[in-house]
Design a protein around this motif. Structure first.
Motif, PDB file in Angstrom:
ATOM      1  N   SER A   1       0.807  -1.217   0.000  1.00  0.00           N
ATOM      2  CA  SER A   1       0.000   0.000   0.000  1.00  0.00           C
ATOM      3  C   SER A   1       0.842   1.270   0.000  1.00  0.00           C
ATOM      4  N   VAL A   2       2.101   1.185   0.409  1.00  0.00           N
ATOM      5  CA  VAL A   2       2.965   2.371   0.456  1.00  0.00           C
ATOM      6  C   VAL A   2       4.109   2.283  -0.554  1.00  0.00           C
ATOM      7  N   LYS A   3       4.065   1.314  -1.453  1.00  0.00           N
ATOM      8  CA  LYS A   3       5.107   1.198  -2.472  1.00  0.00           C
ATOM      9  C   LYS A   3       4.822   2.140  -3.633  1.00  0.00           C
ATOM     10  N   PRO A   4       5.858   2.660  -4.247  1.00  0.00           N
ATOM     11  CA  PRO A   4       5.637   3.392  -5.506  1.00  0.00           C
ATOM     12  C   PRO A   4       5.205   2.430  -6.603  1.00  0.00           C
ATOM     13  N   ASP A   5       4.590   2.966  -7.652  1.00  0.00           N
ATOM     14  CA  ASP A   5       4.025   2.121  -8.696  1.00  0.00           C
ATOM     15  C   ASP A   5       5.073   1.269  -9.395  1.00  0.00           C
ATOM     16  N   VAL A   6       6.300   1.767  -9.532  1.00  0.00           N
ATOM     17  CA  VAL A   6       7.332   1.023 -10.265  1.00  0.00           C
ATOM     18  C   VAL A   6       7.804  -0.203  -9.487  1.00  0.00           C
ATOM     19  N   GLU A   7       7.527  -0.267  -8.184  1.00  0.00           N
ATOM     20  CA  GLU A   7       7.981  -1.389  -7.377  1.00  0.00           C
ATOM     21  C   GLU A   7       6.898  -2.420  -7.083  1.00  0.00           C
ATOM     22  N   LEU A   8       5.678  -2.185  -7.551  1.00  0.00           N
ATOM     23  CA  LEU A   8       4.588  -3.099  -7.229  1.00  0.00           C
ATOM     24  C   LEU A   8       4.825  -4.493  -7.796  1.00  0.00           C
ATOM     25  N   PHE A   9       5.330  -4.564  -9.019  1.00  0.00           N
ATOM     26  CA  PHE A   9       5.564  -5.852  -9.666  1.00  0.00           C
ATOM     27  C   PHE A   9       7.029  -6.032 -10.014  1.00  0.00           C
ATOM     28  N   GLY A  10       7.899  -5.419  -9.227  1.00  0.00           N
ATOM     29  CA  GLY A  10       9.325  -5.551  -9.466  1.00  0.00           C
ATOM     30  C   GLY A  10       9.832  -6.942  -9.116  1.00  0.00           C
ATOM     31  N   PHE A  11      10.921  -7.343  -9.740  1.00  0.00           N
ATOM     32  CA  PHE A  11      11.540  -8.636  -9.454  1.00  0.00           C
ATOM     33  C   PHE A  11      13.042  -8.433  -9.264  1.00  0.00           C
ATOM     34  N   PRO A  12      13.591  -8.950  -8.181  1.00  0.00           N
ATOM     35  CA  PRO A  12      12.914  -9.705  -7.125  1.00  0.00           C
ATOM     36  C   PRO A  12      12.041  -8.792  -6.259  1.00  0.00           C
ATOM     37  N   PRO A  13      10.952  -9.321  -5.718  1.00  0.00           N
ATOM     38  CA  PRO A  13      10.065  -8.473  -4.909  1.00  0.00           C
ATOM     39  C   PRO A  13      10.746  -8.035  -3.620  1.00  0.00           C
ATOM     40  N   SER A  14      10.429  -6.835  -3.193  1.00  0.00           N
ATOM     41  CA  SER A  14      11.023  -6.272  -1.976  1.00  0.00           C
ATOM     42  C   SER A  14       9.931  -6.026  -0.954  1.00  0.00           C
ATOM     43  N   LEU A  15      10.227  -6.363   0.290  1.00  0.00           N
ATOM     44  CA  LEU A  15       9.254  -6.153   1.366  1.00  0.00           C
ATOM     45  C   LEU A  15       9.233  -4.703   1.822  1.00  0.00           C
ATOM     46  N   ILE A  16      10.389  -4.064   1.869  1.00  0.00           N
ATOM     47  CA  ILE A  16      10.499  -2.673   2.302  1.00  0.00           C
ATOM     48  C   ILE A  16      10.701  -1.801   1.073  1.00  0.00           C
ATOM     49  N   PRO A  17       9.819  -0.854   0.801  1.00  0.00           N
ATOM     50  CA  PRO A  17       9.970  -0.013  -0.391  1.00  0.00           C
ATOM     51  C   PRO A  17      11.144   0.955  -0.249  1.00  0.00           C
ATOM     52  N   THR A  18      11.617   1.435  -1.384  1.00  0.00           N
ATOM     53  CA  THR A  18      12.720   2.392  -1.364  1.00  0.00           C
ATOM     54  C   THR A  18      12.282   3.711  -0.721  1.00  0.00           C
TER      55      THR A  18
END
Length: 297
Positions: free
Chosen positions: A55-72
């Motif tokens: 819910s607090v990730k930027p749009d570019v990280e929603l489906f990023g690989f590898p997935p990250s638990l903590i957004p930048t």
């Protein structure tokens, strides 16, 4: 085998209990049980953590690989955009209204019916209680159409009444839960109240209700969770946006917004959070009510 070393007791590798000093006892089986429970807790809480993180990730990280638990960085705009895009306050108001009426109606009606089955003696009591329990075996799909026809004839379609009126006539599982709890209360308390001139209503209000608070809290939490997360009934009976609850409103938001997953996760977080807080504050009564209820049939 236990070895004493300078006042400390240490067990051999095959021992079941290690004693360190005079008070501390380390049981490998207990440690293993806690590790298993901790692992299970992490598994169950991970979806909620991932929901909040998304819910607090930027749009570019929603489906990023590898997935990250903590957004930048934390994109709180998902919450503000969601509140502007969705009438969340209206849906929350309708959901609170339905949930409160469901909980109040369930506690009043189910406790009164359970008191009758637990304490009052009348012909056919056990058979009638068996019929009440038998209704729990009927799938909701069996009664869905007849109940809909009843509410349609009452002209309650597209109103909130079908979502809470049935709770005021007793819920079978809550009746069973409260009845089992009341069966554990000693009859001497009821006999003493009768000697003091107390009637059935006074016994119920002054003795039974204060003693079954853990069971009432359990029923309240369970009914609140079911009513808050209910999706099928609002989908059947509600047509206008002004009458929608949160669950139906989120489905509408998903169909309208399409791929706005950040805002969708933000709305889902706000919907789930009140139930988690409610269960956190009521977990002691919830567990106590479930445990004590099964002591006596």
């Amino acid at each position: 085998m236990i070895l004493n070393l300078g006042g400390c007791a240490m067990a051999s590798p095959g021992a079941k209990v290690w004693r360190l000093g005079d008070r501390i006892q380390i049981r490998p089986g207990l440690i293993l049980a806690h590790l298993v429970l901790l692992a299970g807790g992490v598994v169950f809480i991970f979806p909620f953590v991932w929901l909040v993180s998304t819910s607090v990730k930027p749009d570019v990280e929603l489906f990023g690989f590898p997935p990250s638990l903590i957004p930048t960085y934390f994109n709180w705009r998902n919450y503000t955009r969601m509140l502007d895009y969705l009438p969340f306050g209206l849906f929350l108001k309708n959901t609170l209204y339905v949930t409160v009426l469901n909980v109040v109606g369930t506690l009043i009606s189910s406790s009164m019916v359970a008191y009758g089955f637990a304490r009052l003696r009348f012909p056919g009591r056990d058979w009638l209680f068996a019929v009440v329990l038998a209704t729990m075996m009927l799938p909701s799909q069996v009664t869905m159409i007849p109940v809909y026809l009843i509410f349609r004839n009452l002209q309650w379609i597209d109103t909130l009444k079908p979502l809470y009126v049935r709770s005021w006539f007793g819920i079978p599982f809550q009746i069973f839960l409260l009845r089992q709890f009341m069966m554990t209360i000693p009859h001497e308390l009821e006999d003493a109240a009768k000697l003091d001139g107390c009637g059935y209503a006074g016994i119920f209000l002054r003795i039974m209700v204060p003693l079954i608070k853990p069971a009432l809290a359990t029923c309240a939490v369970m009914r609140a969770m079911n009513s808050w997360n209910d999706f099928v009934d609002p989908l059947i009976y509600i047509n206008s946006v002004e009458k929608m609850t949160l669950s139906l409103g989120l489905k509408l938001f998903q169909s309208v917004s399409g791929t706005e997953w950040g805002m969708m996760m933000a709305a889902s977080t706000l919907m789930v959070l009140p139930i988690i807080v409610l269960f956190f504050f009521c977990q002691q009564f919830f567990i106590q009510g479930i445990t004590v209820t099964g002591m006596k049939g």
